[in-house]
Design a protein around this motif. Structure first.
Motif, PDB file in Angstrom:
ATOM      1  N   GLY A 150       6.022 -39.146 -23.296  1.00 62.48           N
ATOM      2  CA  GLY A 150       5.139 -38.248 -22.553  1.00 62.48           C
ATOM      3  C   GLY A 150       5.853 -37.276 -21.641  1.00 62.48           C
ATOM      4  O   GLY A 150       5.219 -36.568 -20.866  1.00 62.48           O
ATOM      5  N   SER A 151       7.180 -37.213 -21.731  1.00 62.76           N
ATOM      6  CA  SER A 151       7.946 -36.330 -20.847  1.00 62.76           C
ATOM      7  C   SER A 151       8.061 -34.931 -21.429  1.00 62.76           C
ATOM      8  O   SER A 151       7.955 -34.720 -22.641  1.00 62.76           O
ATOM      9  CB  SER A 151       9.347 -36.900 -20.616  1.00 62.76           C
ATOM     10  OG  SER A 151      10.098 -36.893 -21.826  1.00 62.76           O
ATOM     11  N   SER A 152       8.302 -33.950 -20.548  1.00 66.43           N
ATOM     12  CA  SER A 152       8.506 -32.584 -21.010  1.00 66.43           C
ATOM     13  C   SER A 152       9.794 -32.491 -21.821  1.00 66.43           C
ATOM     14  O   SER A 152       9.916 -31.664 -22.725  1.00 66.43           O
ATOM     15  CB  SER A 152       8.558 -31.623 -19.811  1.00 66.43           C
ATOM     16  OG  SER A 152       9.611 -31.977 -18.927  1.00 66.43           O
ATOM     17  N   GLY A 153      10.760 -33.347 -21.501  1.00 65.83           N
ATOM     18  CA  GLY A 153      12.012 -33.370 -22.246  1.00 65.83           C
ATOM     19  C   GLY A 153      11.783 -33.724 -23.702  1.00 65.83           C
ATOM     20  O   GLY A 153      12.363 -33.104 -24.603  1.00 65.83           O
ATOM     21  N   ASP A 197      15.711 -35.552 -17.186  1.00 68.47           N
ATOM     22  CA  ASP A 197      15.691 -34.497 -16.179  1.00 68.47           C
ATOM     23  C   ASP A 197      16.997 -34.535 -15.384  1.00 68.47           C
ATOM     24  O   ASP A 197      17.439 -35.602 -14.942  1.00 68.47           O
ATOM     25  CB  ASP A 197      14.527 -34.712 -15.206  1.00 68.47           C
ATOM     26  CG  ASP A 197      13.177 -34.641 -15.892  1.00 68.47           C
ATOM     27  OD1 ASP A 197      12.562 -33.573 -15.844  1.00 68.47           O
ATOM     28  OD2 ASP A 197      12.761 -35.657 -16.481  1.00 68.47           O
ATOM     29  N   LYS A 198      17.578 -33.374 -15.185  1.00 71.63           N
ATOM     30  CA  LYS A 198      18.846 -33.294 -14.458  1.00 71.63           C
ATOM     31  C   LYS A 198      18.718 -33.852 -13.048  1.00 71.63           C
ATOM     32  O   LYS A 198      19.605 -34.553 -12.562  1.00 71.63           O
ATOM     33  CB  LYS A 198      19.319 -31.836 -14.395  1.00 71.63           C
ATOM     34  CG  LYS A 198      20.685 -31.662 -13.750  1.00 71.63           C
ATOM     35  CD  LYS A 198      21.147 -30.211 -13.780  1.00 71.63           C
ATOM     36  CE  LYS A 198      22.533 -30.058 -13.186  1.00 71.63           C
ATOM     37  NZ  LYS A 198      22.991 -28.641 -13.222  1.00 71.63           N
ATOM     38  N   VAL A 199      17.592 -33.558 -12.393  1.00 66.19           N
ATOM     39  CA  VAL A 199      17.394 -34.012 -11.023  1.00 66.19           C
ATOM     40  C   VAL A 199      17.410 -35.542 -10.947  1.00 66.19           C
ATOM     41  O   VAL A 199      17.939 -36.126  -9.998  1.00 66.19           O
ATOM     42  CB  VAL A 199      16.079 -33.446 -10.447  1.00 66.19           C
ATOM     43  CG1 VAL A 199      14.875 -33.943 -11.217  1.00 66.19           C
ATOM     44  CG2 VAL A 199      15.929 -33.797  -8.974  1.00 66.19           C
ATOM     45  N   TYR A 200      16.847 -36.204 -11.962  1.00 65.23           N
ATOM     46  CA  TYR A 200      16.835 -37.662 -12.003  1.00 65.23           C
ATOM     47  C   TYR A 200      18.242 -38.195 -12.270  1.00 65.23           C
ATOM     48  O   TYR A 200      18.719 -39.102 -11.572  1.00 65.23           O
ATOM     49  CB  TYR A 200      15.878 -38.156 -13.099  1.00 65.23           C
ATOM     50  CG  TYR A 200      15.682 -39.653 -13.148  1.00 65.23           C
ATOM     51  CD1 TYR A 200      16.714 -40.508 -13.532  1.00 65.23           C
ATOM     52  CD2 TYR A 200      14.461 -40.221 -12.812  1.00 65.23           C
ATOM     53  CE1 TYR A 200      16.537 -41.883 -13.582  1.00 65.23           C
ATOM     54  CE2 TYR A 200      14.276 -41.598 -12.857  1.00 65.23           C
ATOM     55  CZ  TYR A 200      15.311 -42.413 -13.245  1.00 65.23           C
ATOM     56  OH  TYR A 200      15.122 -43.789 -13.288  1.00 65.23           O
ATOM     57  N   ALA A 201      18.901 -37.638 -13.287  1.00 62.20           N
ATOM     58  CA  ALA A 201      20.218 -38.127 -13.685  1.00 62.20           C
ATOM     59  C   ALA A 201      21.231 -38.067 -12.544  1.00 62.20           C
ATOM     60  O   ALA A 201      21.936 -39.047 -12.271  1.00 62.20           O
ATOM     61  CB  ALA A 201      20.728 -37.316 -14.880  1.00 62.20           C
ATOM     62  N   GLU A 202      21.294 -36.933 -11.886  1.00 62.04           N
ATOM     63  CA  GLU A 202      22.275 -36.764 -10.811  1.00 62.04           C
ATOM     64  C   GLU A 202      21.990 -37.704  -9.649  1.00 62.04           C
ATOM     65  O   GLU A 202      22.921 -38.319  -9.097  1.00 62.04           O
ATOM     66  CB  GLU A 202      22.277 -35.317 -10.330  1.00 62.04           C
ATOM     67  CG  GLU A 202      22.845 -34.343 -11.361  1.00 62.04           C
ATOM     68  CD  GLU A 202      22.907 -32.910 -10.860  1.00 62.04           C
ATOM     69  OE1 GLU A 202      23.678 -32.127 -11.420  1.00 62.04           O
ATOM     70  OE2 GLU A 202      22.166 -32.582  -9.900  1.00 62.04           O
ATOM     71  N   TYR A 203      20.726 -37.842  -9.266  1.00 61.34           N
ATOM     72  CA  TYR A 203      20.376 -38.701  -8.129  1.00 61.34           C
ATOM     73  C   TYR A 203      20.632 -40.173  -8.479  1.00 61.34           C
ATOM     74  O   TYR A 203      21.261 -40.906  -7.710  1.00 61.34           O
ATOM     75  CB  TYR A 203      18.916 -38.496  -7.744  1.00 61.34           C
ATOM     76  CG  TYR A 203      18.516 -39.219  -6.475  1.00 61.34           C
ATOM     77  CD1 TYR A 203      18.629 -38.588  -5.238  1.00 61.34           C
ATOM     78  CD2 TYR A 203      18.025 -40.525  -6.494  1.00 61.34           C
ATOM     79  CE1 TYR A 203      18.266 -39.246  -4.064  1.00 61.34           C
ATOM     80  CE2 TYR A 203      17.668 -41.183  -5.333  1.00 61.34           C
ATOM     81  CZ  TYR A 203      17.784 -40.538  -4.120  1.00 61.34           C
ATOM     82  OH  TYR A 203      17.431 -41.196  -2.965  1.00 61.34           O
ATOM     83  N   TYR A 204      20.156 -40.588  -9.646  1.00 61.70           N
ATOM     84  CA  TYR A 204      20.283 -41.989 -10.056  1.00 61.70           C
ATOM     85  C   TYR A 204      21.748 -42.408 -10.146  1.00 61.70           C
ATOM     86  O   TYR A 204      22.147 -43.442  -9.595  1.00 61.70           O
ATOM     87  CB  TYR A 204      19.606 -42.181 -11.413  1.00 61.70           C
ATOM     88  CG  TYR A 204      19.730 -43.582 -11.982  1.00 61.70           C
ATOM     89  CD1 TYR A 204      18.758 -44.544 -11.726  1.00 61.70           C
ATOM     90  CD2 TYR A 204      20.820 -43.951 -12.777  1.00 61.70           C
ATOM     91  CE1 TYR A 204      18.866 -45.830 -12.246  1.00 61.70           C
ATOM     92  CE2 TYR A 204      20.952 -45.226 -13.296  1.00 61.70           C
ATOM     93  CZ  TYR A 204      19.966 -46.163 -13.022  1.00 61.70           C
ATOM     94  OH  TYR A 204      20.089 -47.434 -13.520  1.00 61.70           O
TER      95      TYR A 204
END
Length: 269
Positions: A150-153, A197-204
């Protein structure tokens, strides 16, 4: 006597179900802008936008931003974890008033919801273990790819098949309910790469102190616009949220919240 009791039970049950139905109908027709408490639907594992911290409290950039927006109108905010693949259904049914959790604008979603103004930009990336030696998308040929259902990715993955879909194993991705589950399989090498999502990957990866163990690969996908999705007929709520964004940008609160979670101002330019 038993028949009478049974009849009364059926009637009572009907009244309860009818009341619930009427309440749900009211929730789905009343604008969120007119409610004392609004309900935000979110995937509570999506760091750093909205997730549960070590104490089980829902926190994140979107959480802080939503609280700040509705504080301007003296409305309370309830954050309701939902099945991300059912987000538009939850919205339509009135169980939530909006989808606010790194929710990207797409043509398909625009048919189902009314979007607010964009409040942040995002891109989709491919994350692979550094030990794999993979440095570009074309090297995923025959490899197992993971993505969130269900993700935009995943939507972009299917629409631009030449990037990954046409080359990965079985011509599709292994789908997960959350990125947390996907990362567990990536770390266990049950999948070879993760579309995320880049924002998720970098933060995680930064918080887990594993950034050095993985390669984040940029993909030739268009950037995405994060927005808040409300019911199709609830333009009043969308306008209220937009006014809130503008006010928070003017008074500096938007920047403060951005720097708290990202170390920089992510206001769309």
């Amino acid at each position: 006597m038993k028949k009478l009791f049974g009849l009364l039970t059926v009637v009572a049950l009907g009244l309860v179900l009818g009341a619930c139905s009427n309440q749900q109908k009211e929730n789905s027709t009343k604008s969120g802008a007119d409610k004392k408490e609004v309900v935000v639907g979110l995937d509570d594992t999506f760091v750093p936008m909205g997730f549960k911290d070590d104490d089980g409290k829902i926190v994140g950039f979107d959480v802080d931003l939503a609280k700040a927006v509705f504080k301007l109108t003296n409305q309370k905010v309830k954050f309701q974890p939902i099945d991300w693949s059912m987000k538009e259904t939850e919205l339509k049914n009135g169980t939530i008033d909006m989808i606010w959790n790194g929710y990207s604008i797409t043509p398909q979603r625009q048919k189902k919801v009314t979007f607010t103004d964009t409040y942040m930009k995002n891109t989709q990336v491919l994350v692979v273990p550094k030990s794999s030696g993979i440095e570009k998308a074309s090297q995923m040929k025959g490899k197992v790819l993971g993505a969130q259902e269900g993700s935009s990715g995943y939507d972009t993955f299917t629409k631009q098949p030449e990037v990954l879909k046409d080359i990965v194993k079985d011509g599709d991705a292994t789908l997960y309910a959350s990125f947390n589950e996907a990362f567990i399989d990536l770390e266990s090498k049950r999948i070879d790469g993760l579309l995320i999502d880049k924002v998720y990957a970098e933060y995680y990866l930064t918080k887990a102190d594993k950034l050095a163990d993985y390669t984040i690969i940029e993909l030739p996908f268009d950037s995405e616009d994060f927005s808040v999705g409300v019911r199709k007929d609830d333009e009043k709520l969308a306008k209220q949220i937009n006014a809130g964004f503008k006010k928070l940008q003017e008074n500096g609160q938007f920047k403060e919240i951005s720097e708290k979670w990202f170390g920089q101002d992510v206001t769309p330019k």
